[in-house]
Scaffold this active site. Structure first.
Site, mmCIF file in Angstrom:
data_model
loop_
_atom_site.group_PDB
_atom_site.id
_atom_site.type_symbol
_atom_site.label_atom_id
_atom_site.label_comp_id
_atom_site.label_asym_id
_atom_site.label_seq_id
_atom_site.Cartn_x
_atom_site.Cartn_y
_atom_site.Cartn_z
ATOM 1 N N ARG A 74 0.817 -1.222 0.000
ATOM 2 C CA ARG A 74 0.000 0.000 0.000
ATOM 3 C C ARG A 74 0.847 1.267 0.000
ATOM 4 O O ARG A 74 0.424 2.295 -0.512
ATOM 5 C CB ARG A 74 -0.918 0.015 1.230
ATOM 6 C CG ARG A 74 -1.743 -1.232 1.444
ATOM 7 C CD ARG A 74 -2.625 -1.581 0.280
ATOM 8 N NE ARG A 74 -3.539 -2.674 0.609
ATOM 9 C CZ ARG A 74 -4.112 -3.464 -0.276
ATOM 10 N NH1 ARG A 74 -3.874 -3.295 -1.566
ATOM 11 N NH2 ARG A 74 -4.930 -4.425 0.107
ATOM 12 N N ARG A 86 1.593 -14.131 -2.739
ATOM 13 C CA ARG A 86 1.426 -13.616 -1.376
ATOM 14 C C ARG A 86 1.806 -14.680 -0.354
ATOM 15 O O ARG A 86 2.071 -14.368 0.811
ATOM 16 C CB ARG A 86 -0.017 -13.166 -1.154
ATOM 17 C CG ARG A 86 -0.452 -12.024 -2.055
ATOM 18 C CD ARG A 86 -1.942 -11.777 -1.953
ATOM 19 N NE ARG A 86 -2.325 -11.318 -0.628
ATOM 20 C CZ ARG A 86 -3.594 -11.189 -0.223
ATOM 21 N NH1 ARG A 86 -4.587 -11.507 -1.060
ATOM 22 N NH2 ARG A 86 -3.865 -10.763 0.986
ATOM 23 N N LYS A 110 -2.826 -14.426 8.208
ATOM 24 C CA LYS A 110 -4.053 -14.553 7.433
ATOM 25 C C LYS A 110 -3.851 -15.591 6.324
ATOM 26 O O LYS A 110 -2.710 -15.863 5.944
ATOM 27 C CB LYS A 110 -4.460 -13.190 6.844
ATOM 28 C CG LYS A 110 -3.414 -12.525 5.949
ATOM 29 C CD LYS A 110 -3.838 -11.098 5.632
ATOM 30 C CE LYS A 110 -2.901 -10.437 4.672
ATOM 31 N NZ LYS A 110 -3.207 -9.017 4.433
ATOM 32 N N HIS A 111 -4.917 -16.236 5.862
ATOM 33 C CA HIS A 111 -6.342 -16.055 6.115
ATOM 34 C C HIS A 111 -6.851 -17.379 6.690
ATOM 35 O O HIS A 111 -6.946 -18.351 5.942
ATOM 36 C CB HIS A 111 -7.091 -15.717 4.843
ATOM 37 C CG HIS A 111 -6.506 -14.552 4.071
ATOM 38 N ND1 HIS A 111 -5.414 -14.677 3.236
ATOM 39 C CD2 HIS A 111 -6.873 -13.239 4.024
ATOM 40 C CE1 HIS A 111 -5.139 -13.505 2.693
ATOM 41 N NE2 HIS A 111 -6.009 -12.616 3.160
ATOM 42 N N HIS A 145 -12.902 -12.143 -2.939
ATOM 43 C CA HIS A 145 -13.342 -10.759 -3.083
ATOM 44 C C HIS A 145 -14.620 -10.670 -3.909
ATOM 45 O O HIS A 145 -15.434 -9.766 -3.715
ATOM 46 C CB HIS A 145 -12.252 -9.914 -3.752
ATOM 47 C CG HIS A 145 -11.059 -9.666 -2.891
ATOM 48 N ND1 HIS A 145 -10.030 -10.579 -2.772
ATOM 49 C CD2 HIS A 145 -10.728 -8.623 -2.101
ATOM 50 C CE1 HIS A 145 -9.116 -10.093 -1.956
ATOM 51 N NE2 HIS A 145 -9.508 -8.911 -1.535
ATOM 52 N N ASP A 181 -11.527 -10.703 7.827
ATOM 53 C CA ASP A 181 -11.116 -10.036 6.598
ATOM 54 C C ASP A 181 -12.200 -9.003 6.264
ATOM 55 O O ASP A 181 -13.256 -8.945 6.915
ATOM 56 C CB ASP A 181 -10.954 -11.063 5.478
ATOM 57 C CG ASP A 181 -10.022 -10.591 4.364
ATOM 58 O OD1 ASP A 181 -9.713 -9.386 4.311
ATOM 59 O OD2 ASP A 181 -9.600 -11.433 3.549
#
Length: 602
Positions: free
Chosen positions: A147, A208, A239-240, A252, A325
């Site tokens: 980010r 990831r 996570k997850h 998502h 999440d």
């Protein structure tokens, strides 16, 4: 008067007092903070002073829009009924916030620091008997989930670290990331990813994950927990849970179902989470997926009491904060309304709710659930106690502020950047070098750099130019057209070599667009000019590119990974990375083309 500190703001009043505790000790991984007794007293007394609505507020972590705490944005008004991030924090007495580029939260270190301090000021100046600072979170996994970009130090991501095989490097990457986040007032990194990526077609995890091997993933996860929490001073979140590594569905946008047996879960999915818990992980993030072998109700794990309470709490012994999440994701919204989802997640065992898409309704639904007895006051207090304890023991209560004057001393320093380069050098994997094209003495050579990504191709070309090559860049993107392929073939004529980048050239599950990447590589190989393929994300592309003679895997299109690839191509660095996953034959996931651990050297 609006309080917007800059890096050079003089410290006065409460801010100066808070910063006096900047050297507060951080808890050892897996252990208590040395001032645990004092913190226990603060938690107990604070909890006793909190109203019901203040307690409920601690259970919500939301995105807020605007680059300062006092920026008025219509998105805030639409979602929350107030205009500024500070007003959102105060109205709902939030437990935390999460930053994204699309909310304008992360622009540069000065802005991030000022926003963090402004939001903490909003939380701590409410008229209340119980003042509680925020957790300020971000998804800075590195690699494809980053980010905050430069000048913050960048690393190539989890799978690249898995290729490097060094737990020391994994810990160093987490430590530097954590230190830089904390310097900008960010107290929580929603990392590391503890999924074991055993499905090469996984559209949402992939690089990831550290590895398809549970043992390697576990070692890396444990190292990063220590790096983030002990060395970096930020909370970490594995996570997850219970594991998102074997799905071809993106939660998502849809609802994945994991078909592993209980025995497979124990051997494949569970080990990295067990390792995280043993390392003292502060938080565990839930997954929006069904896992029938663990709960046959059809509910997502986020809403499953057998999974969150029975498995994570009772069997694995996790005592920290369970956070969902994002509740905006479709995988958790298909079956129940947004307010009902919030209540059910808390009933299942979650302590905090991330990014509720209907906060006003969800907030009131939780309040009503407590008042009706559906959620007991005792259970509510236990959740809030875990949240408060974490804030106290990770130093957020003692030092909620960030010193604007020290950001330059921590974020993106020369020492940190040097570590990132050294770590990245050890991750690049040479998978094919059939004609012995590499290492390539590029000084005085004329090279074409083409393929995926404008920044990607330019960064790689710059790295090669730095070694003396003359480079031409022609970007063709992730879906090259026939015209673009023809242009690349034309540009290759007369060159000494072509370097072509790919990005998920295997992924034809949604459309046939990525077949353009496959066609591009095939067409370039037919020119007779030596072609070096650099896969800038998943290593699986090699199976879809015919018998390409030269193939490097970087696992990342981060500039630091591409610069390392340039050093490997030129021989300035020898390739030492080993595949952290099996690469299967195209269309046949049961047949291995290149096995876990494969990697060539010079």
């Amino acid at each position: 008067m609006t309080w917007t500190p800059t890096r050079r703001t003089a410290l006065t009043g409460g801010l100066a007092v808070a910063l006096a505790g900047a050297g507060a000790p951080i808890a050892e991984a897996g252990g208590r903070h040395p001032d645990h007794g004092h913190h226990h007293g603060w938690v107990t007394s604070t909890l006793a002073r909190m109203s019901l609505r203040e307690k409920v507020g601690q259970l919500f972590v939301q995105q807020v829009y605007g680059d300062t705490a006092t920026t008025a944005r219509t998105e805030n008004t639409t979602l929350y009924g107030v205009a500024t991030p500070a007003e959102v924090v105060q109205k709902y007495m939030l437990g935390g916030v999460i930053y994204f580029a699309w909310t304008d939260s992360v622009k540069d270190p000065d802005q991030i620091t000022a926003l963090s301090n402004g939001l903490q000021k909003a939380a701590l100046t409410r008229r209340t008997k119980a003042r509680v600072p925020l957790t300020v979170g971000v998804d800075q996994e590195q690699g494809v989930v980053t980010r905050i970009g430069p000048p913050a130090t960048q690393f190539p991501g989890s799978m690249a670290l898995g290729a490097g095989r060094s737990t020391k490097d994994a810990r160093s990457a987490a430590a530097i990331t954590g230190q830089e986040l904390r310097a900008m007032g960010i107290t929580t990194n929603f990392a590391p990813d503890a999924d074991t990526n055993v499905n090469p077609l996984n559209p949402v995890i992939g690089t990831r994950s550290f590895s398809s091997d549970p043992a390697l993933a576990s070692q890396m996860v444990a190292a990063q927990v220590t790096g983030y929490q002990r060395d970096g001073g930020v909370m970490a979140a594995a996570k997850h849970f219970p594991g998102h590594g074997d799905t071809a569905t993106d939660s998502h946008v849809a609802f994945p179902v994991i078909t592993h047996t209980r025995e497979q879960w124990e051997t494949i999915d569970a080990p990295p989470f067990r390792a995280a818990i043993e390392a003292g992980i502060d938080m565990v993030m839930t997954a929006h997926l069904a896992f029938p072998a663990l709960d046959d109700s059809g509910d997502p794990a986020t809403l499953s009491k057998p999974i969150l309470t029975g498995l994570l709490r009772e069997e694995l012994g996790f005592e920290g904060v369970i956070i969902t999440d994002s509740l905006e994701m479709q995988g958790v919204r298909d079956k129940y309304g947004d307010e009902e989802v919030a209540v059910r997640a808390l009933e299942a065992g979650a302590d905090q709710l991330l990014m509720s898409p209907a906060l006003p309704k969800a907030f009131e639904a939780v309040v009503a659930a407590v008042e009706s007895g559906r959620i007991s006051r005792r259970d509510l207090d236990a959740k809030v106690r875990r949240v408060l304890t974490l804030k106290a023991e990770r130093g957020v209560v003692r030092r909620p502020w960030s010193d604007p004057r020290r950001v330059d001393d921590v974020v993106g320093t020369a020492a940190h950047l040097a570590v990132a380069d050294a770590v990245s050098n050890r991750t690049t994997t040479l998978v094919r070098n059939d004609d012995g094209v590499l290492p390539m003495a590029v000084s005085g050579k004329n090279l074409l750099v083409t393929g995926y990504g404008d920044t990607t191709t330019k960064t790689l070309a710059a790295g090669l130019a730095g070694q003396g090559a003359s480079t031409t860049v022609l970007t063709t993107g992730s879906s090259p057209t026939d015209a673009q392929i023809a242009a690349a073939v034309s540009a290759a004529a007369g060159r000494d070599a072509v370097v072509v980048t790919t990005m998920k050239a295997w992924d034809t599950t949604v459309t046939d667009k990525t077949r353009g990447q496959q066609k591009l590589v095939a067409a370039l190989r037919q020119t007779g000019v030596p072609v070096v393929v650099v896969a800038t994300r998943d290593p699986y592309d090699v199976a879809y590119l015919g018998d390409c003679e030269t193939y490097l895997a970087t696992y990342s299109y981060s500039p630091v990974a591409l610069q390392a690839a340039a050093r490997v191509i030129t021989g300035a660095v020898s390739p030492t990375g080993k595949l952290p996953v099996d690469v299967p034959v195209a269309g046949d996931p049961t047949t291995v083309l290149y096995p876990f651990g494969f990697g060539l050297g010079y």
